[in-house]
Motif scaffolding. Structure first.
Motif, PDB file in Angstrom:
ATOM      1  N   LYS A 155     -18.527  -2.512  25.272  1.00 25.46           N
ATOM      2  CA  LYS A 155     -17.900  -3.119  24.100  1.00 25.46           C
ATOM      3  C   LYS A 155     -18.386  -2.367  22.861  1.00 25.46           C
ATOM      4  CE  LYS A 155     -16.034  -6.551  26.380  1.00 25.46           C
ATOM      5  NZ  LYS A 155     -14.627  -6.780  26.490  1.00 25.46           N
ATOM      6  N   ILE A 156     -17.465  -2.074  21.958  1.00 25.96           N
ATOM      7  CA  ILE A 156     -17.765  -1.301  20.767  1.00 25.96           C
ATOM      8  C   ILE A 156     -17.448  -2.150  19.547  1.00 25.96           C
ATOM      9  CG2 ILE A 156     -17.171   0.792  19.475  1.00 25.96           C
ATOM     10  CD1 ILE A 156     -16.003   1.622  22.439  1.00 25.96           C
ATOM     11  N   ASP A 157     -18.367  -2.147  18.592  1.00 26.69           N
ATOM     12  CA  ASP A 157     -18.135  -2.862  17.349  1.00 26.69           C
ATOM     13  C   ASP A 157     -18.528  -1.955  16.194  1.00 26.69           C
ATOM     14  OD1 ASP A 157     -17.425  -5.238  15.826  1.00 26.69           O
ATOM     15  OD2 ASP A 157     -19.538  -5.285  15.298  1.00 26.69           O
ATOM     16  N   VAL A 158     -17.685  -1.915  15.182  1.00 25.77           N
ATOM     17  CA  VAL A 158     -17.982  -1.167  13.963  1.00 25.77           C
ATOM     18  C   VAL A 158     -17.988  -2.169  12.819  1.00 25.77           C
ATOM     19  CG1 VAL A 158     -17.262   0.654  12.384  1.00 25.77           C
ATOM     20  CG2 VAL A 158     -16.911   0.935  14.843  1.00 25.77           C
ATOM     21  N   ASP A 159     -19.102  -2.216  12.106  1.00 26.25           N
ATOM     22  CA  ASP A 159     -19.205  -3.070  10.924  1.00 26.25           C
ATOM     23  C   ASP A 159     -18.428  -2.376   9.800  1.00 26.25           C
ATOM     24  OD1 ASP A 159     -19.908  -4.399   8.590  1.00 26.25           O
ATOM     25  OD2 ASP A 159     -21.974  -4.738   9.236  1.00 26.25           O
ATOM     26  N   MET A 160     -17.228  -2.828   9.548  1.00 22.20           N
ATOM     27  CA  MET A 160     -16.361  -2.174   8.575  1.00 22.20           C
ATOM     28  C   MET A 160     -16.852  -2.357   7.139  1.00 22.20           C
ATOM     29  SD  MET A 160     -14.474  -0.553  10.549  1.00 22.20           S
ATOM     30  CE  MET A 160     -13.132   0.149   9.616  1.00 22.20           C
ATOM     31  N   LYS A 161     -17.790  -3.273   6.923  1.00 22.21           N
ATOM     32  CA  LYS A 161     -18.405  -3.397   5.596  1.00 22.21           C
ATOM     33  C   LYS A 161     -19.397  -2.260   5.359  1.00 22.21           C
ATOM     34  CE  LYS A 161     -17.851  -8.358   5.306  1.00 22.21           C
ATOM     35  NZ  LYS A 161     -18.501  -9.661   5.322  1.00 22.21           N
ATOM     36  N   LYS A 162     -20.002  -1.758   6.438  1.00 26.75           N
ATOM     37  CA  LYS A 162     -20.935  -0.634   6.345  1.00 26.75           C
ATOM     38  C   LYS A 162     -20.219   0.710   6.439  1.00 26.75           C
ATOM     39  CE  LYS A 162     -25.068  -2.661   8.443  1.00 26.75           C
ATOM     40  NZ  LYS A 162     -25.998  -2.487   9.579  1.00 26.75           N
ATOM     41  N   CYS A 163     -19.177   0.779   7.254  1.00 31.70           N
ATOM     42  CA  CYS A 163     -18.484   2.045   7.532  1.00 31.70           C
ATOM     43  C   CYS A 163     -17.910   2.642   6.247  1.00 31.70           C
ATOM     44  CB  CYS A 163     -17.361   1.815   8.549  1.00 31.70           C
ATOM     45  SG  CYS A 163     -16.418   3.314   8.921  1.00 31.70           S
ATOM     46  N   GLN A 164     -18.222   3.909   6.025  1.00 32.21           N
ATOM     47  CA  GLN A 164     -17.684   4.626   4.865  1.00 32.21           C
ATOM     48  C   GLN A 164     -16.646   5.674   5.278  1.00 32.21           C
ATOM     49  OE1 GLN A 164     -18.630   3.902   1.489  1.00 32.21           O
ATOM     50  NE2 GLN A 164     -19.256   2.098   2.642  1.00 32.21           N
ATOM     51  N   HIS A 165     -16.220   5.645   6.541  1.00 27.49           N
ATOM     52  CA  HIS A 165     -15.138   6.489   7.058  1.00 27.49           C
ATOM     53  C   HIS A 165     -15.467   7.981   6.992  1.00 27.49           C
ATOM     54  CE1 HIS A 165     -12.978   2.709   6.978  1.00 27.49           C
ATOM     55  NE2 HIS A 165     -13.341   2.596   5.720  1.00 27.49           N
ATOM     56  N   TYR A 166     -16.732   8.326   7.214  1.00 30.00           N
ATOM     57  CA  TYR A 166     -17.122   9.739   7.243  1.00 30.00           C
ATOM     58  C   TYR A 166     -16.512  10.463   8.437  1.00 30.00           C
ATOM     59  CZ  TYR A 166     -20.579   8.775   3.618  1.00 30.00           C
ATOM     60  OH  TYR A 166     -21.190   8.422   2.456  1.00 30.00           O
ATOM     61  N   GLY A 167     -16.289   9.747   9.538  1.00 29.59           N
ATOM     62  CA  GLY A 167     -15.621  10.323  10.694  1.00 29.59           C
ATOM     63  C   GLY A 167     -16.509  11.110  11.639  1.00 29.59           C
ATOM     64  N   GLN A 168     -17.811  11.040  11.488  1.00 32.28           N
ATOM     65  CA  GLN A 168     -18.695  11.765  12.400  1.00 32.28           C
ATOM     66  C   GLN A 168     -18.536  11.269  13.833  1.00 32.28           C
ATOM     67  OE1 GLN A 168     -20.503  14.493  11.373  1.00 32.28           O
ATOM     68  NE2 GLN A 168     -19.281  14.080   9.565  1.00 32.28           N
ATOM     69  N   CYS A 169     -18.270   9.997  14.007  1.00 37.24           N
ATOM     70  CA  CYS A 169     -18.074   9.421  15.337  1.00 37.24           C
ATOM     71  C   CYS A 169     -16.854  10.028  16.032  1.00 37.24           C
ATOM     72  CB  CYS A 169     -17.942   7.910  15.255  1.00 37.24           C
ATOM     73  SG  CYS A 169     -16.629   7.346  14.138  1.00 37.24           S
ATOM     74  N   VAL A 170     -15.869  10.421  15.255  1.00 33.64           N
ATOM     75  CA  VAL A 170     -14.641  11.004  15.814  1.00 33.64           C
ATOM     76  C   VAL A 170     -14.962  12.281  16.578  1.00 33.64           C
ATOM     77  CG1 VAL A 170     -12.375  11.965  15.253  1.00 33.64           C
ATOM     78  CG2 VAL A 170     -13.226   9.978  14.005  1.00 33.64           C
ATOM     79  N   PHE A 171     -15.904  13.071  16.075  1.00 33.98           N
ATOM     80  CA  PHE A 171     -16.273  14.319  16.739  1.00 33.98           C
ATOM     81  C   PHE A 171     -16.993  14.068  18.064  1.00 33.98           C
ATOM     82  CE2 PHE A 171     -16.195  15.520  12.209  1.00 33.98           C
ATOM     83  CZ  PHE A 171     -15.162  16.442  12.268  1.00 33.98           C
ATOM     84  N   GLU A 172     -17.737  12.974  18.151  1.00 36.68           N
ATOM     85  CA  GLU A 172     -18.507  12.665  19.351  1.00 36.68           C
ATOM     86  C   GLU A 172     -17.693  11.957  20.425  1.00 36.68           C
ATOM     87  OE1 GLU A 172     -21.396  13.925  19.833  1.00 36.68           O
ATOM     88  OE2 GLU A 172     -21.687  14.631  17.782  1.00 36.68           O
ATOM     89  N   ALA A 173     -16.764  11.111  20.021  1.00 38.30           N
ATOM     90  CA  ALA A 173     -15.974  10.325  20.989  1.00 38.30           C
ATOM     91  C   ALA A 173     -14.544  10.157  20.480  1.00 38.30           C
ATOM     92  CB  ALA A 173     -16.632   8.970  21.228  1.00 38.30           C
ATOM     93  N   PRO A 174     -13.766  11.247  20.456  1.00 41.97           N
ATOM     94  CA  PRO A 174     -12.405  11.167  19.916  1.00 41.97           C
ATOM     95  C   PRO A 174     -11.460  10.280  20.728  1.00 41.97           C
ATOM     96  CG  PRO A 174     -12.792  13.309  20.931  1.00 41.97           C
ATOM     97  CD  PRO A 174     -14.115  12.588  20.908  1.00 41.97           C
ATOM     98  N   GLU A 175     -11.837   9.966  21.967  1.00 44.77           N
ATOM     99  CA  GLU A 175     -11.002   9.073  22.775  1.00 44.77           C
ATOM    100  C   GLU A 175     -11.088   7.632  22.267  1.00 44.77           C
ATOM    101  OE1 GLU A 175     -13.625  10.794  23.924  1.00 44.77           O
ATOM    102  OE2 GLU A 175     -12.847  12.320  25.269  1.00 44.77           O
ATOM    103  N   VAL A 176     -12.145   7.334  21.513  1.00 49.86           N
ATOM    104  CA  VAL A 176     -12.388   5.976  21.042  1.00 49.86           C
ATOM    105  C   VAL A 176     -12.176   5.851  19.536  1.00 49.86           C
ATOM    106  CG1 VAL A 176     -14.146   4.170  20.796  1.00 49.86           C
ATOM    107  CG2 VAL A 176     -13.974   5.470  22.918  1.00 49.86           C
ATOM    108  N   PHE A 177     -12.644   6.834  18.782  1.00 45.78           N
ATOM    109  CA  PHE A 177     -12.607   6.767  17.323  1.00 45.78           C
ATOM    110  C   PHE A 177     -11.603   7.772  16.761  1.00 45.78           C
ATOM    111  CE2 PHE A 177     -16.966   5.815  18.704  1.00 45.78           C
ATOM    112  CZ  PHE A 177     -17.131   4.553  18.167  1.00 45.78           C
ATOM    113  N   GLN A 178     -10.804   7.325  15.785  1.00 45.14           N
ATOM    114  CA  GLN A 178      -9.850   8.194  15.097  1.00 45.14           C
ATOM    115  C   GLN A 178      -9.806   7.791  13.624  1.00 45.14           C
ATOM    116  OE1 GLN A 178      -8.187   6.101  17.670  1.00 45.14           O
ATOM    117  NE2 GLN A 178      -9.077   7.466  19.163  1.00 45.14           N
ATOM    118  N   LEU A 179      -9.441   8.765  12.789  1.00 46.52           N
ATOM    119  CA  LEU A 179      -9.151   8.468  11.389  1.00 46.52           C
ATOM    120  C   LEU A 179      -7.635   8.440  11.249  1.00 46.52           C
ATOM    121  CD1 LEU A 179     -11.743  10.724   9.530  1.00 46.52           C
ATOM    122  CD2 LEU A 179     -11.845   8.251   9.908  1.00 46.52           C
TER     123      LEU A 179
END
Length: 64
Positions: free
Chosen positions: A3-27
């Motif tokens: 299960k994956i949770d992103v605290d959208m109040k903390k997230c600043q949309h830098y997108g570093q996660c996209v490089f590590e797991a593009p199947e899960v994270f996208q901008l």
């Protein structure tokens, strides 16, 4: 299943996660983070890497 949770109040949309797991994270077209709420156990290493590179530490994982 992981299960994956992103605290959208903390997230600043830098997108570093996209490089590590593009199947899960996208901008999206507005550069806002979109993500899947769960992923198979085989993706654990990529997801842990995404957690580690998040500059805001907004991502949390839970295995079920």
């Amino acid at each position: 299943m992981i299960k994956i949770d992103v605290d959208m109040k903390k997230c600043q949309h830098y997108g570093q996660c996209v490089f590590e797991a593009p199947e899960v994270f996208q901008l999206d077209g507005d550069d806002k983070l979109q993500y899947k709420a769960e992923a198979p156990d085989e993706m654990l290493a990529d997801l842990e890497a995404a957690v580690d590179v998040c500059p805001m530490q907004a991502i949390s994982l839970r295995q079920e």
